[in-house]
Write a protein that holds these residues in place. Structure first.
Motif, PDB file in Angstrom:
ATOM      1  N   THR A 131       2.002   0.341  -1.182  1.00  0.00           N
ATOM      2  CA  THR A 131       1.942   0.470   0.267  1.00  0.00           C
ATOM      3  C   THR A 131       1.132   1.726   0.578  1.00  0.00           C
ATOM      4  O   THR A 131       1.023   2.593  -0.300  1.00  0.00           O
ATOM      5  N   PRO A 132       0.537   1.847   1.770  1.00  0.00           N
ATOM      6  CA  PRO A 132       0.796   1.014   2.929  1.00  0.00           C
ATOM      7  C   PRO A 132       0.177  -0.375   2.832  1.00  0.00           C
ATOM      8  O   PRO A 132      -0.778  -0.595   2.092  1.00  0.00           O
ATOM      9  N   GLN A 133       0.785  -1.296   3.605  1.00  0.00           N
ATOM     10  CA  GLN A 133       0.228  -2.612   3.832  1.00  0.00           C
ATOM     11  C   GLN A 133      -0.026  -2.689   5.343  1.00  0.00           C
ATOM     12  O   GLN A 133       0.850  -2.382   6.137  1.00  0.00           O
ATOM     13  N   VAL A 134      -1.230  -3.067   5.704  1.00  0.00           N
ATOM     14  CA  VAL A 134      -1.684  -2.977   7.096  1.00  0.00           C
ATOM     15  C   VAL A 134      -1.957  -4.374   7.652  1.00  0.00           C
ATOM     16  O   VAL A 134      -2.535  -5.224   6.960  1.00  0.00           O
ATOM     17  N   PHE A 135      -1.562  -4.597   8.913  1.00  0.00           N
ATOM     18  CA  PHE A 135      -1.703  -5.916   9.521  1.00  0.00           C
ATOM     19  C   PHE A 135      -2.025  -5.800  11.006  1.00  0.00           C
ATOM     20  O   PHE A 135      -1.742  -4.784  11.643  1.00  0.00           O
ATOM     21  N   ARG A 136      -2.573  -6.891  11.539  1.00  0.00           N
ATOM     22  CA  ARG A 136      -2.637  -7.037  12.980  1.00  0.00           C
ATOM     23  C   ARG A 136      -1.215  -7.329  13.452  1.00  0.00           C
ATOM     24  O   ARG A 136      -0.545  -8.223  12.932  1.00  0.00           O
ATOM     25  N   ASP A 177      -1.728   6.741  -8.935  1.00  0.00           N
ATOM     26  CA  ASP A 177      -0.597   7.671  -8.848  1.00  0.00           C
ATOM     27  C   ASP A 177       0.162   7.566  -7.523  1.00  0.00           C
ATOM     28  O   ASP A 177       1.012   8.406  -7.225  1.00  0.00           O
ATOM     29  N   ASN A 178      -0.115   6.534  -6.736  1.00  0.00           N
ATOM     30  CA  ASN A 178       0.664   6.276  -5.522  1.00  0.00           C
ATOM     31  C   ASN A 178       1.974   5.604  -5.954  1.00  0.00           C
ATOM     32  O   ASN A 178       2.243   4.442  -5.658  1.00  0.00           O
ATOM     33  N   LEU A 179       2.789   6.364  -6.662  1.00  0.00           N
ATOM     34  CA  LEU A 179       3.959   5.824  -7.342  1.00  0.00           C
ATOM     35  C   LEU A 179       5.142   5.629  -6.402  1.00  0.00           C
ATOM     36  O   LEU A 179       5.283   6.327  -5.407  1.00  0.00           O
ATOM     37  N   LYS A 180       6.017   4.693  -6.773  1.00  0.00           N
ATOM     38  CA  LYS A 180       7.248   4.465  -6.035  1.00  0.00           C
ATOM     39  C   LYS A 180       8.420   5.035  -6.821  1.00  0.00           C
ATOM     40  O   LYS A 180       8.515   4.842  -8.034  1.00  0.00           O
ATOM     41  N   VAL A 214      -3.675  -4.850   1.632  1.00  0.00           N
ATOM     42  CA  VAL A 214      -2.662  -4.271   0.747  1.00  0.00           C
ATOM     43  C   VAL A 214      -3.310  -3.215  -0.130  1.00  0.00           C
ATOM     44  O   VAL A 214      -4.314  -3.486  -0.794  1.00  0.00           O
ATOM     45  N   CYS A 215      -2.755  -2.018  -0.140  1.00  0.00           N
ATOM     46  CA  CYS A 215      -3.222  -1.002  -1.073  1.00  0.00           C
ATOM     47  C   CYS A 215      -2.712  -1.345  -2.469  1.00  0.00           C
ATOM     48  O   CYS A 215      -1.582  -1.813  -2.635  1.00  0.00           O
ATOM     49  N   GLY A 216      -3.540  -1.097  -3.456  1.00  0.00           N
ATOM     50  CA  GLY A 216      -3.129  -1.380  -4.828  1.00  0.00           C
ATOM     51  C   GLY A 216      -4.248  -1.080  -5.796  1.00  0.00           C
ATOM     52  O   GLY A 216      -5.293  -0.538  -5.423  1.00  0.00           O
ATOM     53  N   HIS A 217      -4.049  -1.446  -7.035  1.00  0.00           N
ATOM     54  CA  HIS A 217      -5.072  -1.200  -8.056  1.00  0.00           C
ATOM     55  C   HIS A 217      -5.066  -2.330  -9.077  1.00  0.00           C
ATOM     56  O   HIS A 217      -4.023  -2.988  -9.284  1.00  0.00           O
ATOM     57  N   ALA A 250       9.258  -4.447  16.359  1.00  0.00           N
ATOM     58  CA  ALA A 250       9.724  -4.470  17.747  1.00  0.00           C
ATOM     59  C   ALA A 250       9.643  -3.088  18.391  1.00  0.00           C
ATOM     60  O   ALA A 250       9.516  -2.979  19.612  1.00  0.00           O
ATOM     61  N   ALA A 251       9.726  -2.036  17.563  1.00  0.00           N
ATOM     62  CA  ALA A 251       9.714  -0.663  18.087  1.00  0.00           C
ATOM     63  C   ALA A 251       8.316  -0.085  18.236  1.00  0.00           C
ATOM     64  O   ALA A 251       8.157   1.027  18.746  1.00  0.00           O
ATOM     65  N   ALA A 252       7.292  -0.834  17.815  1.00  0.00           N
ATOM     66  CA  ALA A 252       5.920  -0.338  17.966  1.00  0.00           C
ATOM     67  C   ALA A 252       5.597  -0.175  19.447  1.00  0.00           C
ATOM     68  O   ALA A 252       5.968  -1.022  20.268  1.00  0.00           O
ATOM     69  N   PRO A 253       4.934   0.901  19.843  1.00  0.00           N
ATOM     70  CA  PRO A 253       4.636   1.142  21.265  1.00  0.00           C
ATOM     71  C   PRO A 253       3.781   0.033  21.877  1.00  0.00           C
ATOM     72  O   PRO A 253       3.021  -0.642  21.171  1.00  0.00           O
ATOM     73  N   ASP A 254       3.907  -0.152  23.169  1.00  0.00           N
ATOM     74  CA  ASP A 254       3.068  -1.112  23.884  1.00  0.00           C
ATOM     75  C   ASP A 254       1.604  -0.780  23.650  1.00  0.00           C
ATOM     76  O   ASP A 254       1.209   0.396  23.632  1.00  0.00           O
ATOM     77  N   GLY A 255       0.810  -1.801  23.482  1.00  0.00           N
ATOM     78  CA  GLY A 255      -0.611  -1.600  23.256  1.00  0.00           C
ATOM     79  C   GLY A 255      -1.001  -1.495  21.797  1.00  0.00           C
ATOM     80  O   GLY A 255      -2.189  -1.445  21.463  1.00  0.00           O
ATOM     81  N   THR A 256      -0.011  -1.476  20.901  1.00  0.00           N
ATOM     82  CA  THR A 256      -0.304  -1.395  19.464  1.00  0.00           C
ATOM     83  C   THR A 256      -0.973  -2.680  18.997  1.00  0.00           C
ATOM     84  O   THR A 256      -0.505  -3.780  19.286  1.00  0.00           O
ATOM     85  N   GLU A 257      -2.057  -2.553  18.265  1.00  0.00           N
ATOM     86  CA  GLU A 257      -2.748  -3.713  17.709  1.00  0.00           C
ATOM     87  C   GLU A 257      -2.654  -3.775  16.192  1.00  0.00           C
ATOM     88  O   GLU A 257      -2.645  -4.851  15.609  1.00  0.00           O
ATOM     89  N   ILE A 258      -2.576  -2.597  15.569  1.00  0.00           N
ATOM     90  CA  ILE A 258      -2.541  -2.515  14.107  1.00  0.00           C
ATOM     91  C   ILE A 258      -1.286  -1.776  13.672  1.00  0.00           C
ATOM     92  O   ILE A 258      -0.923  -0.753  14.267  1.00  0.00           O
ATOM     93  N   VAL A 259      -0.609  -2.294  12.643  1.00  0.00           N
ATOM     94  CA  VAL A 259       0.550  -1.600  12.081  1.00  0.00           C
ATOM     95  C   VAL A 259       0.315  -1.359  10.594  1.00  0.00           C
ATOM     96  O   VAL A 259      -0.243  -2.203   9.893  1.00  0.00           O
ATOM     97  N   ALA A 260       0.727  -0.184  10.135  1.00  0.00           N
ATOM     98  CA  ALA A 260       0.647   0.174   8.721  1.00  0.00           C
ATOM     99  C   ALA A 260       2.068   0.374   8.220  1.00  0.00           C
ATOM    100  O   ALA A 260       2.748   1.310   8.654  1.00  0.00           O
ATOM    101  N   ILE A 261       2.533  -0.499   7.362  1.00  0.00           N
ATOM    102  CA  ILE A 261       3.912  -0.430   6.870  1.00  0.00           C
ATOM    103  C   ILE A 261       3.915   0.276   5.518  1.00  0.00           C
ATOM    104  O   ILE A 261       3.238  -0.152   4.579  1.00  0.00           O
ATOM    105  N   HIS A 262       4.686   1.358   5.455  1.00  0.00           N
ATOM    106  CA  HIS A 262       4.704   2.174   4.242  1.00  0.00           C
ATOM    107  C   HIS A 262       6.125   2.371   3.748  1.00  0.00           C
ATOM    108  O   HIS A 262       7.055   2.579   4.544  1.00  0.00           O
ATOM    109  N   ASP A 263       6.295   2.299   2.457  1.00  0.00           N
ATOM    110  CA  ASP A 263       7.599   2.504   1.828  1.00  0.00           C
ATOM    111  C   ASP A 263       7.888   3.995   1.749  1.00  0.00           C
ATOM    112  O   ASP A 263       7.121   4.751   1.143  1.00  0.00           O
ATOM    113  N   GLY A 264       9.000   4.422   2.353  1.00  0.00           N
ATOM    114  CA  GLY A 264       9.355   5.835   2.336  1.00  0.00           C
ATOM    115  C   GLY A 264       9.629   6.388   0.956  1.00  0.00           C
ATOM    116  O   GLY A 264       9.744   7.603   0.777  1.00  0.00           O
TER     117      GLY A 264
END
Length: 262
Positions: free
Chosen positions: A186-191, A231-234, A155-158, A114-128
């Motif tokens: 993560t990141p996991q990216v979506f429309r 090595d993209n460890l959590k 989805v990023c992964g191996h 909901a907080a993504a700026p107007d006009g955003t088409e792609i979101v990349a969700i990443h675990d902090g």
């Protein structure tokens, strides 16, 4: 629990996207309580190599050419702490805004969308809590979605390298073919609109996913895997800190010597 003060690594120089190039909003999930980690107030502000954990993700996202905005989803009562201890410590080119986390991961993700700026088409969700992500990993995942109209998410992964067991109680019932299994990161990216619709569907169905890709899969979207470094460890438990700091220290030393920061 706090970490020792150490040398810090400056944010790598960002390459701005060309006019009309791929642009995405990155959503950093930082609303967890850190109960398993044992750090009061969560783990994203726990120091790793002299910086709060979430800073390392912000540095990488800022350096990814396609990321044009960052939304940090965190507890409302910690917003100022995140701003002061994390965002204000970095010289970021990318605008950063905040969204309040909810009681569940899905509520938090919905707030971020909901907080993504107007006009955003792609979101990349990443675990902090994944501080070792690289800018090129973020960029590859964003491009995998943005440049293929048949894809709803990536989805990023191996690929799994360990032998996997199906277990009931303590009894092994079968050993699946690991060649079909990947470890999700993560990141996991979506429309953006596809993921919003998937979350509405999940709410209507009472479906709860363990990650955003699972929510998209439930809605029938096409999700692909993008191979990323192992090595993209959590950071989940205290034992995860030592290997993550060792990798960060190595990157800092190489950067200081003028080599590849990886």
């Amino acid at each position: 629990m706090t970490g020792p003060a150490r040398m810090t690594c400056p944010a790598p120089a960002a390459i701005l996207p060309e006019e009309g190039g791929v642009r995405a909003c990155a959503i950093v999930a930082a609303g967890g309580s850190g109960e398993r980690f044992g750090n009061r107030g969560g783990k994203q502000l726990f120091e790793l190599c002299g910086l709060p954990m979430v800073c390392w993700s912000l540095i990488a996202l800022d350096a990814a050419p396609a990321v044009s905005h960052i939304v940090i989803v965190c507890p409302p009562d910690q917003l100022e702490a995140f701003r002061e201890l994390a965002v204000d410590k970095l010289d970021l080119r990318t605008p950063v805004t905040f969204a309040p986390s909810g009681k569940t991961r899905q509520q938090s993700c919905a707030a971020g969308l909901a907080a993504a700026p107007d006009g955003t088409e792609i979101v990349a969700i990443h675990d902090g809590a994944r501080p070792l992500v690289l800018p090129e990993t973020i960029q590859a995942a964003i491009e995998a979605v943005a440049l293929d109209e048949t894809v709803d998410g990536a989805v990023c992964g191996h690929p799994a390298i360990d032998t996997l067991k199906i277990v009931e109680g303590t009894t092994v019932t079968s050993t699946p073919d690991r060649s079909r299994y990947w470890v999700a990161q993560t990141p996991q990216v979506f429309r953006l609109e596809s993921l919003r619709a998937a979350y509405l569907r999940a709410g209507e169905d009472g479906f709860v996913g363990t990650d955003d890709a699972m929510v998209m899969e439930h809605a029938g979207g096409r999700v692909i895997m993008v191979e990323s470094p192992r090595d993209n460890l959590k950071v989940t438990v205290p034992e995860d800190v030592a290997p993550v700091e060792a990798i960060l220290d190595g990157r800092i030393c190489r950067a200081a010597c003028g080599g590849d920061e990886r």
